[in-house]
Design an enzyme around this catalytic site. Structure first.
Site, PDB file in Angstrom:
ATOM      1  N   GLN A 101      12.279  20.517  36.935  1.00  0.00           N
ATOM      2  CA  GLN A 101      13.502  21.049  36.718  1.00  0.00           C
ATOM      3  C   GLN A 101      14.206  19.838  37.639  1.00  0.00           C
ATOM      4  OE1 GLN A 101      14.647  23.788  35.222  1.00  0.00           O
ATOM      5  NE2 GLN A 101      13.386  24.066  33.950  1.00  0.00           N
ATOM      6  N   SER A 102      14.098  18.608  37.037  1.00  0.00           N
ATOM      7  CA  SER A 102      14.691  18.042  37.675  1.00  0.00           C
ATOM      8  C   SER A 102      16.575  18.152  38.057  1.00  0.00           C
ATOM      9  CB  SER A 102      14.647  16.239  37.248  1.00  0.00           C
ATOM     10  OG  SER A 102      14.766  15.210  38.006  1.00  0.00           O
ATOM     11  N   ASN A 103      17.526  18.027  38.261  1.00  0.00           N
ATOM     12  CA  ASN A 103      18.912  17.847  38.237  1.00  0.00           C
ATOM     13  C   ASN A 103      19.109  16.152  38.000  1.00  0.00           C
ATOM     14  OD1 ASN A 103      19.418  20.649  39.136  1.00  0.00           O
ATOM     15  ND2 ASN A 103      19.423  20.304  40.786  1.00  0.00           N
TER      16      ASN A 103
END
Length: 291
Positions: free
Chosen positions: A72-74
């Site tokens: 879920q890396s921004n």
């Protein structure tokens, strides 16, 4: 080496008062720096950094960007968006295995046209190095990209010249390093998210790489809100998410800004406080504890 950033966002971002949240926290004055509204790809603090790293990549003749992160890396999501904006390809090397259901940032990665490589348990850097393209480091953080938060600090001093403390989530370290470089260590309070084994050493090294002399021992870093780890949701963070939403209609994420608010709530400083909203809302919809 001087790098002229490529414009990718909308500047300056707003600085908004938050009187109901301030009262709930026992603060004299609280302001929200809306770096969730940076414009590109759903917004967030990584846009300021990508303006510099993408400039380096374009100058090097890159046709594809490669970067790493958690599922879920921004940063991964915004790298994909920046690549699309610049007409470049994008490969995201993500930790772990493909999920059964695609949610949160992963949906946006796909929409932006990024190719995803799942690294399993292999070292992310090694898998990234094996890809074809210009590798942007973890979190987009380097001494060059941290200048994006020197820019932010300059904005803040224009908007609120007598600010006392800026509270920020500490992930890969570049956001805090850039703020400290311009504001000094005594006006920046970083809340560790558990992304780094030694956040103090990392921020110190970034400052050194920027040519800023700072004693790492003077950095204000709160390590009390990591809990069971980077991806884990703690009760104080869940409570902070609810508090921000129900006092100001402000939605935070469970990994970064939620932890930062939990840290601010536990140790409220005096004077005019700025809470840096670094974005991350899509991750809220992909967090296993909130799904």
């Amino acid at each position: 080496m001087d790098v002229t950033p490529i414009p990718l966002g909308s500047w300056p971002t707003p600085l908004e008062p938050a009187p109901r949240l301030a009262a709930a926290l026992g603060l004299d004055e609280l302001w929200i720096k809306r770096d969730d509204l940076t414009g590109l790809g759903g917004g967030g603090n990584k846009v300021r950094k990508l303006q510099y790293t993408c400039a380096e990549a374009v100058r090097a003749g890159a046709t594809r960007l490669v970067t790493t992160g958690a599922a879920q890396s921004n940063h991964a999501r915004l790298t994909a968006a920046a690549a699309a904006r610049l007409g470049l390809g994008c490969t995201l090397v993500l930790r772990g295995e493909p999920p059964a259901t695609v949610r949160g940032n992963l949906i946006l990665d796909e929409l932006a046209g990024a190719s995803v490589v799942w690294a399993g348990t292999d070292p992310l850097d090694e898998v990234a190095a094996a890809q074809d393209g210009y590798v942007i480091p973890f979190g987009g953080t380097s001494p060059v990209s941290a200048r994006g938060y020197v820019d932010c600090a300059q904005e803040l001093l224009t908007q609120l010249p007598d600010l006392a403390t800026v509270v920020v989530a500490l992930g890969s370290g570049g956001t805090m390093a850039g703020l400290v470089a311009h504001l000094g260590p005594h006006r920046v309070y970083g809340v560790d998210t558990g992304a780094l084994p030694d956040p103090r050493a990392t921020v110190g090294a970034l400052l050194d790489g920027m040519g800023v002399k700072a004693d790492p021992a003077e950095l204000q870093i709160d390590e009390a809100h990591v809990g069971a780890g980077y991806a884990a949701l703690t009760d104080p963070v869940r409570s902070a998410l609810v508090l921000a939403a129900r006092t100001e209609g402000l939605f935070l994420d469970p990994t970064y800004t939620g932890r930062a608010l939990a840290g601010l709530r536990a140790t409220p400083p005096d004077g005019k406080v700025v809470f840096l909203h670094s974005g991350g809302l899509p991750g809220l919809f992909g967090h296993p504890a909130l799904g």
